[in-house]
Scaffold this active site. Structure first.
Site, short mmCIF file in Angstrom:
data_model
loop_
_atom_site.label_atom_id
_atom_site.label_comp_id
_atom_site.label_asym_id
_atom_site.label_seq_id
_atom_site.Cartn_x
_atom_site.Cartn_y
_atom_site.Cartn_z
N SER A 59 57.45 61.91 21.21
CA SER A 59 57.68 62.56 19.92
C SER A 59 56.85 61.95 18.79
CB SER A 59 59.16 62.50 19.55
OG SER A 59 59.62 61.16 19.55
N ASP A 340 63.75 59.92 10.01
CA ASP A 340 65.08 60.09 10.58
C ASP A 340 65.50 58.78 11.25
OD1 ASP A 340 63.76 60.04 13.03
OD2 ASP A 340 64.05 62.17 13.46
N HIS A 343 62.13 58.17 13.79
CA HIS A 343 60.73 58.53 13.54
C HIS A 343 60.27 58.12 12.15
CE1 HIS A 343 62.21 61.34 16.65
NE2 HIS A 343 61.09 60.95 17.21
#
Ligand SMILES: *[C@@H]1O[C@H](CO)[C@@H](O)[C@H](O)[C@H]1NC(C)=O
Ligand SMILES: *[C@@H]1O[C@H](CO)[C@@H](O)[C@H](O)[C@H]1NC(C)=O
Ligand SMILES: *[C@@H]1O[C@H](CO)[C@@H](O)[C@H](O)[C@H]1NC(C)=O
Length: 376
Positions: A59, A340, A343
């Site tokens: 991600s 978040d 991340h």
């Protein structure tokens, strides 16, 4: 179970993290980074330095490959993308990812498209195979749903090469062409977050000690990087894992015992990181025309002595550590490291990309930083 933790529901990972000891000099650090970025961008404006750029990973680099998959680990809703020109794309951050910014440093005007939607017209400049929750191990991330594992990303790359060969009508030409591209590989974070650290979902922590697990992962990763080489890649930047124990989610989950981060997690992760530089050296020895390089995110994400950085996430967190859909994020996103629970923000990604591209310390990248890798 060899690992002392129990972690639940970690959606996707991201990674390089900054030690958290306060918040004093953050502003000047980030300003410095922004200036460095602008200067570098001016230098490379014009033709890209290499004809093509391929992105593999999790991600940290995903730009939308998970959007169509059945998984909780996707970021195709606001407030993700709030600072990205095209808005919501599936990127797990407010703006650009580290892969996007490295692409700009290399001189690419457009972002490298995700495999899920790439067209034949676009494949010759490269493809982004990254997928949130993907790991070196195939099963990694499966508790959250579907994902494109590293092995699957390599299979997708083989398919892209077939398409490229058909378009270029000359296998020799395509083989030579692929050797000129830059390849980046950002994987392994989820093999901890969404595997080893979740004993309820995965047996790995009962099968392997922390050290054995790092060794098993390094062996598998070495085979995968060999496959990438055999598919024609020569200029390959291998990123270390981030300081997973410094993420807001892990800190909230475990507490830090008065330390800046969850040290036991960082220690487990460092067992794999410490194997990656020797792994890169071995690959360069085994294949004389290969140019693998190791990018040290630990070095890159550790601030100068005495500088302390905040670890508060910018958005409101869902129980799984991702942003609450449609929630209003913090206004000062250029002063925040985490978007978040896992991340990093665009500004932090800019700092990481800048030092990966142009190393500030010999520790950051070895034997080459990405600017040198591109020129080889
Ligand atoms: C195929 O590409 C190679 C390498 O670029 C070139 O030397 C050769 O002439 C090409 N063959 C044809 C038939 O165009
Ligand atoms: C990566 O950076 C850290 C922190 O500077 C350092 O302790 C470690 O030795 C580096 N690893 C390698 C392989 O250079
Ligand atoms: C935040 O940083 C980005 C570069 O990452 C810059 O383009 C933008 O203007 C900055 N925003 C503010 C409010 O300083």
């Amino acid at each position: 179970m060899h690992f002392a933790f129990k972690i639940h529901h970690h959606p996707c990972f991201c990674s390089p993290i900054i030690m958290a000891r306060g918040r004093t000099l953050l502003f000047s650090v980030l300003i410095f980074v922004a200036f460095t970025q602008i200067r570098t961008l001016v230098v490379v404006a014009g033709e890209p330095q290499v004809p093509c750029y391929f992105i593999f990973g999790d991600s940290m680099v995903d730009s939308g490959n998970n959007n169509g998959l059945v998984t909780a680990a996707k970021a195709n809703y606001p407030p993700y993308g709030i600072d990205f020109p095209q808005g919501v794309t599936g990127r797990f951050t407010n703006g650009r990812t580290i892969a996007d910014i490295i692409g700009q440093f290399l001189g690419f005007v457009n972002y490298i498209p995700p495999y899920a939607t790439v067209t034949n017209q676009e494949i010759s400049t490269g493809v982004n195979y990254g997928s949130g929750t993907a790991g070196i191990r195939d099963e990694t991330g499966s508790q959250l749903g579907d994902r494109v594992s590293y092995d699957k990303q390599l299979l997708n790359h083989a398919k892209i090469i077939s398409r490229l060969s058909l378009l270029q009508h000359n296998v020799t030409f395509t083989q030579e062409y692929l050797k000129k591209c830059v390849y980046i590989s950002v994987i392994g974070n989820n093999d901890y977050i969404n595997n080893y650290l979740m004993p309820d979902n995965y047996p790995t922590s009962r099968i392997y000690t922390i050290d054995q697990y790092a060794s098993v992962l390094a062996k598998q990763y070495s085979k995968q990087l060999t496959t990438l080489y055999k598919l024609g890649a020569r200029k390959i930047a291998v990123f270390s894992l981030g300081l997973i124990g410094c993420t807001p989610f892990e800190i909230a989950q475990f507490g830090t015992d008065g330390r800046p981060c969850v040290e036991s997690i960082n220690d487990a992760v460092s067992r794999l990181n410490n194997r990656l530089k020797p792994l890169v050296d071995d690959l360069n020895n085994d294949f004389s025309d290969a140019r693998f390089t190791f990018i040290n995110l630990t070095s890159i994400s550790t601030p100068p002595e005495g500088v302390t950085l905040p670890t508060q996430p910018c958005c409101q967190l869902r129980a799984d550590g991702q942003c609450v859909p449609n929630s209003i994020p913090c206004p000062n996103r250029n002063l925040t490291i985490f978007y978040d629970g896992f991340h990093t923000t665009e500004i932090a990604n800019t700092a990481f990309a800048t030092r990966s591209y142009t190393a500030l310390s010999p520790m950051d990248a070895s034997p080459y930083d990405i600017s040198h890798l591109a020129q080889l």
